[in-house]
Design a protein around this motif. Sequence first.
Motif, PDB file in Angstrom:
ATOM      1  N   TYR A 162     -54.255  13.797 -16.548  1.00  0.00           N
ATOM      2  CA  TYR A 162     -55.284  12.997 -17.212  1.00  0.00           C
ATOM      3  C   TYR A 162     -56.698  13.495 -16.906  1.00  0.00           C
ATOM      4  O   TYR A 162     -57.653  13.095 -17.565  1.00  0.00           O
ATOM      5  N   PHE A 163     -56.854  14.364 -15.894  1.00  0.00           N
ATOM      6  CA  PHE A 163     -58.173  14.710 -15.405  1.00  0.00           C
ATOM      7  C   PHE A 163     -58.714  16.005 -16.009  1.00  0.00           C
ATOM      8  O   PHE A 163     -57.993  16.978 -16.176  1.00  0.00           O
ATOM      9  N   LYS A 164     -60.023  15.966 -16.281  1.00  0.00           N
ATOM     10  CA  LYS A 164     -60.730  17.158 -16.742  1.00  0.00           C
ATOM     11  C   LYS A 164     -61.023  18.073 -15.563  1.00  0.00           C
ATOM     12  O   LYS A 164     -61.000  19.308 -15.675  1.00  0.00           O
ATOM     13  N   LYS A 165     -61.347  17.456 -14.399  1.00  0.00           N
ATOM     14  CA  LYS A 165     -61.591  18.224 -13.167  1.00  0.00           C
ATOM     15  C   LYS A 165     -61.101  17.416 -11.977  1.00  0.00           C
ATOM     16  O   LYS A 165     -60.721  16.243 -12.122  1.00  0.00           O
ATOM     17  N   LEU A 210     -62.076  12.079 -16.942  1.00  0.00           N
ATOM     18  CA  LEU A 210     -60.879  12.018 -17.778  1.00  0.00           C
ATOM     19  C   LEU A 210     -60.995  12.909 -19.013  1.00  0.00           C
ATOM     20  O   LEU A 210     -62.076  13.048 -19.591  1.00  0.00           O
ATOM     21  N   LYS A 211     -59.866  13.472 -19.424  1.00  0.00           N
ATOM     22  CA  LYS A 211     -59.831  14.245 -20.658  1.00  0.00           C
ATOM     23  C   LYS A 211     -59.947  13.319 -21.869  1.00  0.00           C
ATOM     24  O   LYS A 211     -60.611  13.646 -22.841  1.00  0.00           O
ATOM     25  N   ASP A 212     -59.271  12.188 -21.781  1.00  0.00           N
ATOM     26  CA  ASP A 212     -59.231  11.253 -22.900  1.00  0.00           C
ATOM     27  C   ASP A 212     -59.677   9.860 -22.444  1.00  0.00           C
ATOM     28  O   ASP A 212     -59.002   9.231 -21.625  1.00  0.00           O
ATOM     29  N   LYS A 226     -57.306   6.794 -22.140  1.00  0.00           N
ATOM     30  CA  LYS A 226     -56.343   6.680 -21.036  1.00  0.00           C
ATOM     31  C   LYS A 226     -56.937   5.959 -19.818  1.00  0.00           C
ATOM     32  O   LYS A 226     -56.311   5.871 -18.766  1.00  0.00           O
ATOM     33  N   LYS A 227     -58.148   5.454 -19.963  1.00  0.00           N
ATOM     34  CA  LYS A 227     -58.836   4.821 -18.831  1.00  0.00           C
ATOM     35  C   LYS A 227     -58.035   3.677 -18.220  1.00  0.00           C
ATOM     36  O   LYS A 227     -57.859   3.585 -17.004  1.00  0.00           O
ATOM     37  N   SER A 228     -57.505   2.772 -19.065  1.00  0.00           N
ATOM     38  CA  SER A 228     -56.765   1.606 -18.565  1.00  0.00           C
ATOM     39  C   SER A 228     -55.481   2.026 -17.856  1.00  0.00           C
ATOM     40  O   SER A 228     -55.108   1.445 -16.829  1.00  0.00           O
ATOM     41  N   VAL A 229     -54.812   3.055 -18.384  1.00  0.00           N
ATOM     42  CA  VAL A 229     -53.568   3.542 -17.779  1.00  0.00           C
ATOM     43  C   VAL A 229     -53.852   4.141 -16.405  1.00  0.00           C
ATOM     44  O   VAL A 229     -53.185   3.819 -15.408  1.00  0.00           O
ATOM     45  N   VAL A 230     -54.880   4.999 -16.348  1.00  0.00           N
ATOM     46  CA  VAL A 230     -55.244   5.656 -15.091  1.00  0.00           C
ATOM     47  C   VAL A 230     -55.708   4.627 -14.058  1.00  0.00           C
ATOM     48  O   VAL A 230     -55.322   4.683 -12.884  1.00  0.00           O
ATOM     49  N   ALA A 268     -54.938   1.422 -13.808  1.00  0.00           N
ATOM     50  CA  ALA A 268     -53.803   0.624 -13.329  1.00  0.00           C
ATOM     51  C   ALA A 268     -52.971   1.402 -12.307  1.00  0.00           C
ATOM     52  O   ALA A 268     -52.613   0.874 -11.245  1.00  0.00           O
ATOM     53  N   GLU A 269     -52.681   2.652 -12.618  1.00  0.00           N
ATOM     54  CA  GLU A 269     -51.853   3.466 -11.713  1.00  0.00           C
ATOM     55  C   GLU A 269     -52.581   3.767 -10.404  1.00  0.00           C
ATOM     56  O   GLU A 269     -51.987   3.719  -9.325  1.00  0.00           O
ATOM     57  N   LEU A 270     -53.875   4.051 -10.505  1.00  0.00           N
ATOM     58  CA  LEU A 270     -54.647   4.358  -9.292  1.00  0.00           C
ATOM     59  C   LEU A 270     -54.827   3.122  -8.409  1.00  0.00           C
ATOM     60  O   LEU A 270     -54.773   3.220  -7.184  1.00  0.00           O
ATOM     61  N   ASN A 271     -55.037   1.971  -9.012  1.00  0.00           N
ATOM     62  CA  ASN A 271     -55.160   0.737  -8.228  1.00  0.00           C
ATOM     63  C   ASN A 271     -53.872   0.457  -7.458  1.00  0.00           C
ATOM     64  O   ASN A 271     -53.913  -0.006  -6.311  1.00  0.00           O
ATOM     65  N   GLU A 272     -52.742   0.747  -8.089  1.00  0.00           N
ATOM     66  CA  GLU A 272     -51.448   0.575  -7.414  1.00  0.00           C
ATOM     67  C   GLU A 272     -51.328   1.538  -6.231  1.00  0.00           C
ATOM     68  O   GLU A 272     -50.901   1.151  -5.136  1.00  0.00           O
ATOM     69  N   ILE A 273     -51.744   2.786  -6.444  1.00  0.00           N
ATOM     70  CA  ILE A 273     -51.710   3.786  -5.369  1.00  0.00           C
ATOM     71  C   ILE A 273     -52.646   3.388  -4.231  1.00  0.00           C
ATOM     72  O   ILE A 273     -52.283   3.462  -3.053  1.00  0.00           O
TER      73      ILE A 273
END
Length: 269
Positions: free
Chosen positions: A199-202, A224-226, A229-233, A235-240
């Motif tokens: 998902y990341f540009k850098k 982010l590239k897109d 995808k902000k909400s998806v990223v 949610a997943e990062l908050n879980e991590i």
Amino acid sequence: MEFLSQEQLYLFAYDVFIFILIIILTALAANISRTLIDRALHSINPYLAAHIKHYVFILIWAIGIILGIKQMGISTDILMLLMGLAGIGFIASALYVLQNLVSRSFLDIHMQYRVGDIIYIKNFTGKVIEITDLNTVLLDKEGKLIAVPNVQFLKEIWVKHGSLSAGYEMTIPVAVNKEIDIVNFEKELLNSTKELKKYFKKEPNIVTSKTDEKINELSLILSLKDPEKKSVVTAELNEIINKLITEFEERSEKERKEEKLKEIKDISQ
């Protein structure tokens, strides 16, 4: 000259005792409230948490004093009226500050701009040079400083100027207990983000945004590239992040217990 009867003296002594007891319990409740608020609001803006803690402290004392005075048989109607008027006046005077503090906390979660970005809002254009608890400070082409209240970013339409090739930048705030090994925490968090590298540009970056005697506030900066995808990223990062914080807190608690046991053994020897 009239003297109080023995029964009246007992009743007066009883009222004084209850009054003192109420004041002691109020003091305990006020101090306990500070600890509970610190634990409950450890992840929000420290400045906002400090204000909430202060307001709750005053409220508990106000209630305790009113109950104590009432126990002594003194009318509290005027006192309650004055406190009510004072409370309304206080809320009215603090409304601007509270709006901007809450707005800053919201922007911390959904931050779409940061220091260095060029922003247009309410006929003002400038480079973001500072983001405080109350204002976002812009520097325009003429060198003028423009302080925009944070609440305006929730009320007004604003534009961030930038190149699409740079990617869509977002920031996720992370608040961790100071007892946690912050260096290893940052390393593990960055390693964990590799699972989402598609998902990341850098490469993601972590900076320390604020620190006090109890909490370290970090900012996880992502490109982010897109943007969709902000909400998806998020949610997943908050879980991590939550999982990592739990692991490090348990690890820190275990190390603390082992250290205490070692101290006890050294003393016993």
